[in-house]
Each structure stands twice: as structure tokens, then as C-alpha cells.
Write a protein that holds these residues in place. Structure first.
Motif, PDB file in Angstrom:
ATOM      1  N   PRO A  65      -0.780   5.758  -9.301  1.00  0.00           N
ATOM      2  CA  PRO A  65      -0.494   5.628  -7.866  1.00  0.00           C
ATOM      3  C   PRO A  65       0.480   6.693  -7.377  1.00  0.00           C
ATOM      4  N   GLU A  66       1.476   7.005  -8.183  1.00  0.00           N
ATOM      5  CA  GLU A  66       2.462   8.017  -7.783  1.00  0.00           C
ATOM      6  C   GLU A  66       1.807   9.386  -7.631  1.00  0.00           C
ATOM      7  N   ASP A  67       0.943   9.735  -8.593  1.00  0.00           N
ATOM      8  CA  ASP A  67       0.261  11.034  -8.513  1.00  0.00           C
ATOM      9  C   ASP A  67      -0.659  11.091  -7.289  1.00  0.00           C
ATOM     10  N   LEU A  68      -1.322   9.977  -7.000  1.00  0.00           N
ATOM     11  CA  LEU A  68      -2.217   9.953  -5.851  1.00  0.00           C
ATOM     12  C   LEU A  68      -1.443  10.099  -4.546  1.00  0.00           C
ATOM     13  N   ILE A  69      -0.360   9.353  -4.406  1.00  0.00           N
ATOM     14  CA  ILE A  69       0.448   9.416  -3.182  1.00  0.00           C
ATOM     15  C   ILE A  69       1.029  10.810  -2.988  1.00  0.00           C
ATOM     16  N   ASN A  70       1.583  11.382  -4.056  1.00  0.00           N
ATOM     17  CA  ASN A  70       2.132  12.736  -3.957  1.00  0.00           C
ATOM     18  C   ASN A  70       1.033  13.743  -3.666  1.00  0.00           C
ATOM     19  N   ALA A 104      -6.846   2.045   0.531  1.00  0.00           N
ATOM     20  CA  ALA A 104      -6.246   1.698   1.819  1.00  0.00           C
ATOM     21  C   ALA A 104      -4.969   0.888   1.616  1.00  0.00           C
ATOM     22  N   SER A 105      -5.015  -0.066   0.688  1.00  0.00           N
ATOM     23  CA  SER A 105      -3.840  -0.911   0.423  1.00  0.00           C
ATOM     24  C   SER A 105      -2.684  -0.081  -0.107  1.00  0.00           C
ATOM     25  N   LEU A 106      -2.990   0.860  -1.001  1.00  0.00           N
ATOM     26  CA  LEU A 106      -1.946   1.694  -1.594  1.00  0.00           C
ATOM     27  C   LEU A 106      -1.315   2.626  -0.570  1.00  0.00           C
ATOM     28  N   LEU A 107      -2.145   3.301   0.206  1.00  0.00           N
ATOM     29  CA  LEU A 107      -1.642   4.323   1.127  1.00  0.00           C
ATOM     30  C   LEU A 107      -1.047   3.737   2.401  1.00  0.00           C
ATOM     31  N   ALA A 108      -1.548   2.594   2.826  1.00  0.00           N
ATOM     32  CA  ALA A 108      -1.043   1.990   4.063  1.00  0.00           C
ATOM     33  C   ALA A 108       0.411   1.551   3.935  1.00  0.00           C
TER      34      ALA A 108
END
Length: 210
Positions: free
Chosen positions: A114-119, A18-22
Motif C-alpha cells: 500500500p505504501e508503494d502504491l500511494i507513493n 478506491a478504499s485505499l486511496l480515498a
């Protein structure tokens, strides 16, 4: 705006995702649940574009199919369903095949950057296939060695063998005859170059198949 539901039974994982994507301007966390049933209910209520689905929710050994797989299948059967992106620690052939067969648009491991997850979230929300490098390598390995790669059904049968089920019990659960189960196990023996159920299970676990 990508409306995201987080489905994971670990509070720390939910909070981290949640913290990363928000922080992303095009993403909004609209819900967080800790069980497969709650994930299905939230998806059925609408207002969700993408579900980030854990694979196992405290499933006890021998309980059969992972909760995340069943929830994914149920979600994808909804009218106008959201996409489902599996985010998990598990990467055996059986896990991957089960999730993709259930309708998951992608499969990422929790140790992804984190970059791979967001993409991956952005791609999955568009309905594009998303795979972690490790999972992609497994799939390519199966494609490059089709004669020795176990089929999804063979993996399913072998997984139940590993849980201690007899051929009759497996046949009942999968709606197969005992003869068909024996045939699948014969193919498993040949592909894994073993001569017993115990050896087949051990070989499959060693190779990360189950």
C-alpha cells in the motif's frame, strides 16, 4: 488534490484501490470504469489528473495488443491528457515495453505494498517515472545485457508468432515486409539461442519476455 480515475474490469480491485486511496487527504476518486473505451471517454471529458490503468480487460487470447495499452496510447494523444499509471498483474517484457511505449508514466504490480502504491500515485501525478521493483529489475537486466535483450519490435513480432500468426500476417499487421519479419525472427533466434519458432516462443515464455 489529485483527481484519480480507476480503470479495471474487476469490481473487487476497483473497490480495494478506491478504499485505499480515498483515505489520503490529497487524493480524490472521481470515477471508476471497467473497460478501455470508458477510460478513454472519461479522460477525454476532463477533470482527471491520473488514470490508474489495468493492462488487460478480459482480452481473449490472440486478440493482439492489451486493451490497457491501446487505451493508454489514446489517452496520451488527448489535448492536455492526464498521466497514466499502469497497475496490473502482468510483468513480461512485452507488457512493460508496450505500456511505456504507449506513454504510461509508470508501471506497478498489484502485489505492491500500500505504501508503494500511494507513493507511486503521488509521483505519477507529478509526471515522475514509477516502476515496481520487479519491473525495474527487468529493465536493468535489459540494459546490462544489450546484446541478448530483445528489442521492442522483436518482442512485438515474437508475441504475434506466439499467437500463431504467419510471417505474412505479422507483416500485414505491423506494416512490415515478410523479409523484415524474417530478419527480426533471425535476430530472435540468435539472442535466445534457438533454431525454431516453437523453441523461441517457449524460451521467451520461460524467461518472462512474452
Amino acid at each position: 488534490m489529485i483527481r484519480i480515475l480507476l480503470a479495471d474490469d474487476h469490481p473487487v480491485v476497483r473497490a480495494g484501490l478506491a478504499s485505499l486511496l480515498a483515505d489520503q487527504p490529497d487524493m480524490k476518486i472521481v470515477g471508476m470504469v471497467d473497460s478501455p473505451g470508458d477510460a478513454v471517454a472519461a479522460a477525454a471529458a476532463g477533470g482527471i489528473d491520473l488514470v490508474l490503468m489495468d493492462l488487460r480487460f478480459g482480452d481473449s487470447p490472440g486478440s493482439g495488443e492489451a486493451g490497457g495499452v491501446d487505451a493508454t496510447r489514446r489517452i496520451r494523444k488527448l489535448e492536455d491528457p492526464p498521466h497514466v499509471l499502469v497497475v496490473t498483474n502482468y510483468s513480461t517484457d512485452g507488457d512493460v515495453v508496450g505500456a511505456v511505449s504507449a506513454g504510461a508514466v509508470g508501471y506497478l504490480l498489484k502485489d505492491s505494498s500500500p505504501e508503494d502504491l500511494i507513493n507511486g500515485v503521488r509521483d505519477a501525478a507529478r509526471g515522475e517515472s514509477v516502476l515496481s521493483r520487479q519491473v525495474a529489475s527487468k529493465i536493468m537486466g535489459r540494459m546490462n545485457n544489450p546484446l541478448t535483450a530483445l528489442t521492442p519490435r522483436e518482442i512485438e513480432v515474437l508475441t504475434l508468432v506466439a499467437q500463431g500468426q504467419s510471417n505474412r500476417e505479422i507483416g500485414t499487421q505491423l506494416f512490415l515486409t515478410e523479409a523484415t519479419v524474417k530478419s527480426h525472427m533471425g535476430h530472435v533466434f540468435n539472442k535466445l539461442d534457438v533454431t525454431s519458432r516453437t523453441a523461441a516462443v517457449a524460451a521467451a515464455r520461460e524467461r518472462g519476455i512474452i
